[in-house]
Enzyme design. Structure first.
Site, PDB file in Angstrom:
ATOM      1  N   ASP A  95       0.843  -1.191   0.000  1.00  0.00           N
ATOM      2  CA  ASP A  95       0.000   0.000   0.000  1.00  0.00           C
ATOM      3  C   ASP A  95       0.875   1.237   0.000  1.00  0.00           C
ATOM      4  O   ASP A  95       2.048   1.181   0.386  1.00  0.00           O
ATOM      5  CB  ASP A  95      -0.916   0.011   1.232  1.00  0.00           C
ATOM      6  CG  ASP A  95      -2.231   0.742   0.987  1.00  0.00           C
ATOM      7  OD1 ASP A  95      -2.178   1.947   0.672  1.00  0.00           O
ATOM      8  OD2 ASP A  95      -3.298   0.132   1.133  1.00  0.00           O
ATOM      9  N   LYS A 124     -12.453  -1.283 -14.372  1.00  0.00           N
ATOM     10  CA  LYS A 124     -12.935  -2.523 -13.749  1.00  0.00           C
ATOM     11  C   LYS A 124     -13.380  -3.532 -14.805  1.00  0.00           C
ATOM     12  O   LYS A 124     -13.244  -4.746 -14.620  1.00  0.00           O
ATOM     13  CB  LYS A 124     -14.075  -2.209 -12.783  1.00  0.00           C
ATOM     14  CG  LYS A 124     -13.641  -1.369 -11.581  1.00  0.00           C
ATOM     15  CD  LYS A 124     -12.577  -2.070 -10.753  1.00  0.00           C
ATOM     16  CE  LYS A 124     -12.289  -1.338  -9.446  1.00  0.00           C
ATOM     17  NZ  LYS A 124     -11.299  -2.047  -8.603  1.00  0.00           N
ATOM     18  N   SER A 135     -15.693  -4.693 -10.031  1.00  0.00           N
ATOM     19  CA  SER A 135     -16.831  -3.960  -9.470  1.00  0.00           C
ATOM     20  C   SER A 135     -18.037  -4.274 -10.337  1.00  0.00           C
ATOM     21  O   SER A 135     -17.891  -4.574 -11.530  1.00  0.00           O
ATOM     22  CB  SER A 135     -16.568  -2.455  -9.480  1.00  0.00           C
ATOM     23  OG  SER A 135     -17.767  -1.723  -9.249  1.00  0.00           O
ATOM     24  N   CYS A 162      -6.456  -5.512  -4.198  1.00  0.00           N
ATOM     25  CA  CYS A 162      -7.519  -4.617  -3.724  1.00  0.00           C
ATOM     26  C   CYS A 162      -7.202  -3.146  -3.958  1.00  0.00           C
ATOM     27  O   CYS A 162      -8.034  -2.286  -3.668  1.00  0.00           O
ATOM     28  CB  CYS A 162      -7.773  -4.832  -2.228  1.00  0.00           C
ATOM     29  SG  CYS A 162      -8.389  -6.465  -1.805  1.00  0.00           S
ATOM     30  N   VAL A 187       1.522   0.263  -6.982  1.00  0.00           N
ATOM     31  CA  VAL A 187       1.207  -0.881  -7.843  1.00  0.00           C
ATOM     32  C   VAL A 187       1.452  -0.598  -9.322  1.00  0.00           C
ATOM     33  O   VAL A 187       1.563  -1.536 -10.121  1.00  0.00           O
ATOM     34  CB  VAL A 187      -0.255  -1.357  -7.641  1.00  0.00           C
ATOM     35  CG1 VAL A 187      -0.438  -1.922  -6.242  1.00  0.00           C
ATOM     36  CG2 VAL A 187      -1.255  -0.260  -7.946  1.00  0.00           C
ATOM     37  N   THR A 234     -16.925   0.858   2.636  1.00  0.00           N
ATOM     38  CA  THR A 234     -15.495   1.148   2.737  1.00  0.00           C
ATOM     39  C   THR A 234     -15.313   2.610   3.135  1.00  0.00           C
ATOM     40  O   THR A 234     -16.289   3.360   3.214  1.00  0.00           O
ATOM     41  CB  THR A 234     -14.818   0.899   1.376  1.00  0.00           C
ATOM     42  OG1 THR A 234     -15.432   1.758   0.405  1.00  0.00           O
ATOM     43  CG2 THR A 234     -14.972  -0.550   0.950  1.00  0.00           C
ATOM     44  N   TYR A 245     -13.949   4.694 -14.214  1.00  0.00           N
ATOM     45  CA  TYR A 245     -13.950   3.610 -13.230  1.00  0.00           C
ATOM     46  C   TYR A 245     -14.460   2.314 -13.852  1.00  0.00           C
ATOM     47  O   TYR A 245     -13.857   1.241 -13.695  1.00  0.00           O
ATOM     48  CB  TYR A 245     -14.817   4.020 -12.040  1.00  0.00           C
ATOM     49  CG  TYR A 245     -14.812   3.045 -10.901  1.00  0.00           C
ATOM     50  CD1 TYR A 245     -13.695   2.906 -10.076  1.00  0.00           C
ATOM     51  CD2 TYR A 245     -15.929   2.259 -10.624  1.00  0.00           C
ATOM     52  CE1 TYR A 245     -13.694   2.013  -9.012  1.00  0.00           C
ATOM     53  CE2 TYR A 245     -15.944   1.367  -9.569  1.00  0.00           C
ATOM     54  CZ  TYR A 245     -14.825   1.249  -8.763  1.00  0.00           C
ATOM     55  OH  TYR A 245     -14.833   0.358  -7.709  1.00  0.00           O
TER      56      TYR A 245
END
Length: 256
Positions: free
Chosen positions: A36, A166, A149, A86, A60, A197, A162
């Protein structure tokens, strides 16, 4: 995979879905490396869980950064068998907005880079490390679980960046599983719906309740622990491969 006496890497592991997955894997005895950019949260989680849980600050999208994290994981006294992706970001903007202003290119590229390219970066490097291990039951050397997602299927107005990122993860799942079949590595993807979240936690309670009311059943937001449970189930179920599993309480999102 029945034996959790293995090494694992979890990207985006310092918070949200990733942190819940780190906890679930560590509780089963895995030596987890948390990847992370959130250094403070990552170190806190590793210190809390102790034992074989470690944190490596990781971007990442950067090959060297992920390779260093994978090397940390493979340096533990057990084989690397599990990778859970994730890490991800969101962005909301219409393809053409008010005044005929086109979608900004940079945030579109950034969203695809983090969510899709970042996922592939971890997948390819973790899989290469897994491929060098001795095979276990059924010749399996490891499993990679990615996070897509339901926006990949039901992308709403303003979700073009987004949803595209995904959707790429969904599309990558089967060919990656086929590519890695020769070395005994399974690849599956979870497509969560509305999960509670930190991103949703910033919304007012009224808005959160409104979102939950639109879910057929159960009428609540998903919990990070729900995701972690499913991730562990996918790791354990040795015959699940090349599959994308929706985790959404039967929700199908409307255009807005």
């Amino acid at each position: 995979m029945k034996n959790f006496d293995v090494a694992a890497v979890v990207s985006g592991g310092a918070s949200g879905l990733g942190a819940a997955t780190v906890r679930a894997l560590a509780a089963r005895g895995a030596a987890v490396t948390v990847l992370d950019l959130q250094e403070e949260k990552g170190k806190e989680l590793a210190a809390e869980l102790g034992g074989h849980t470690t944190f490596v600050r990781t971007d990442v999208t950067d090959a060297d950064s992920v390779q260093a994290a994978v090397e940390e994981a493979t340096g533990k006294d057990r084989p690397l068998r599990i990778a859970v992706n994730c890490a991800g970001i969101g962005w909301a903007q219409r393809t053409v907005g008010r005044g005929n202003v086109p979608h900004d290119l940079d945030p579109f590229v950034r969203t695809v880079m983090v969510n899709l390219v970042g996922t592939f970066n971890v997948l390819r490097l973790a899989a290469a490390a897994m491929a060098a291990t001795e095979p276990g039951e059924d010749g399996e050397r490891g499993v990679v679980v990615n996070t897509a997602s339901i926006a990949a299927y039901d992308g709403q107005i303003g979700q073009v960046a987004y949803a595209a990122s995904k959707g790429g993860i969904v599309g990558m799942t089967l060919p990656a599983a086929r590519d890695l079949s020769s070395v005994g590595i399974r690849v599956c993807t979870i497509a969560p719906g509305l999960v509670d979240t930190p991103l949703l936690g910033s919304l007012p309670e009224e808005a959160r309740q409104s979102l939950a009311a639109g879910i057929p059943f159960p009428k609540r937001l998903g919990r990070p622990e729900d995701f972690a449970q499913l991730a562990v189930d996918l790791v354990e179920h040795g015959y699940l491969n090349g599959e994308v599993v929706r985790m959404d309480g039967a929700l199908r999102m409307a255009p807005r």
